[in-house]
Write a protein that holds these residues in place. Sequence first.
Motif, short mmCIF file in Angstrom:
data_model
loop_
_atom_site.label_atom_id
_atom_site.label_comp_id
_atom_site.label_asym_id
_atom_site.label_seq_id
_atom_site.Cartn_x
_atom_site.Cartn_y
_atom_site.Cartn_z
N SER A 1 -7.51 5.38 2.19
CA SER A 1 -8.08 4.80 0.98
C SER A 1 -8.48 5.89 0.00
O SER A 1 -9.07 6.91 0.38
N ASN A 2 -8.16 5.65 -1.26
CA ASN A 2 -8.48 6.63 -2.30
C ASN A 2 -9.99 6.73 -2.55
O ASN A 2 -10.45 7.63 -3.26
N LEU B 1 0.81 -1.21 0.00
CA LEU B 1 0.00 0.00 0.00
C LEU B 1 0.85 1.27 0.00
O LEU B 1 0.36 2.34 -0.34
N LEU C 1 -1.63 3.60 -1.85
CA LEU C 1 -2.20 4.88 -1.45
C LEU C 1 -1.67 6.01 -2.32
O LEU C 1 -0.50 6.02 -2.70
N PRO D 1 -8.17 0.10 1.98
CA PRO D 1 -7.54 0.29 0.66
C PRO D 1 -7.14 -1.03 0.04
O PRO D 1 -6.69 -1.94 0.73
#
Length: 373
Positions: free
Chosen positions: A284-285, A112, A248, A244
């Motif tokens: 998280s996007n 991530l 990231l 996520p």
Amino acid sequence: MPLLEEEILHCEGCGVKLQMEDPLKLGYVPEQALQKIPVICQRCFRIKHYNEMSSATLNQDDFLRMLGSIGHTKSLVIHIVDLFDFEGSLIGGLQRFIGNNPVLLVVNKIDLLPKVTNWNKLHNWVQKQAKENGLKTEGIVLVSAKKNIGFDRLLRMVEEQRKGRDIYVVGATNVGKSTLINNLIRDFSDLEGELTTSSYPGTTLDLIKIPLDDGKSIIDTPGIVYKHRLTELVDKADLRYVLPDKPLKPMVYQLNEKQTLFFGALARFDFVKGERQSFTCYMSNAIAIHRTKLDNADKLYEEHRGELLQPPSSDKIDALPPFTRYPVRVAKGSRTDILISGLGWIKVNGEAGADIEVHVPKGVKIAVRTSLI
């Protein structure tokens, strides 16, 4: 018909005792499913094939009882934590439960982080954080169970430290424990099938023993449910926004004092006092971030939570506990992260110091730490 005592079976997905009497209780398996290999309960079948949600979890006393039983064995303990929620997923006081058994700390989900991450610095950061939290380790391994990164090194360390003992794998929910164990199974065992993996907490419900080729076992323990993690409080349908599943993309905000950031309707970050400076958000996007003036923040939340500010949506917003405010003073010259357990963290980039207030649902853990990145 009931299973005879000598025929008692356990689900090879979650470890629970199987039964054929009540479809509404844990461990139910249709009679025809007993002919299949591996034998798994109806709940695991639905999670595995339909990603269906399940609300069945063990209570905290049961988790602690299982954890405490490790202290009476001679084993190697693999403690897996989530790098995305390090402080929130670390098992506090683990040494108290496992006695003198050696511990390998496996830090999962390194995939991530940005590719430019300095892994040596990250290793040193984890070592320092583990020590500050009172965890003694025989080694630290950075891995991505999902991407199979760092796994060769983990296998070497397991071989070095195991010395013919059983292996217990412990961790909180949603840290990637079952995925890690499935990788271990493929290297150490001839067991058919694999453990049930799911993004939903409580997938494993009892101790699962996986026989190894040398007569010992890997023992999977249920994930400990920590209510201080936001992932345990949101509706299960919203986990896809909060957890996520790809690297990231840090979001940088230049803020003046008296400005606020909302992370959906899940958390609020107030820059109360300090020189203009930047803050980097690691989460998280899928979480929408909204900036506003501090003077407008209360009104914006009341009028737009569950709509403009989501997740959660309007039909789920009232299931969350009300916000609690946590004041944080960032000292001058410090490199500081503010972690919101289960959601991510905000890095304070300036060195001028800052007065900050963080608003999160009551019970969610806030940690102030030296910056990870």
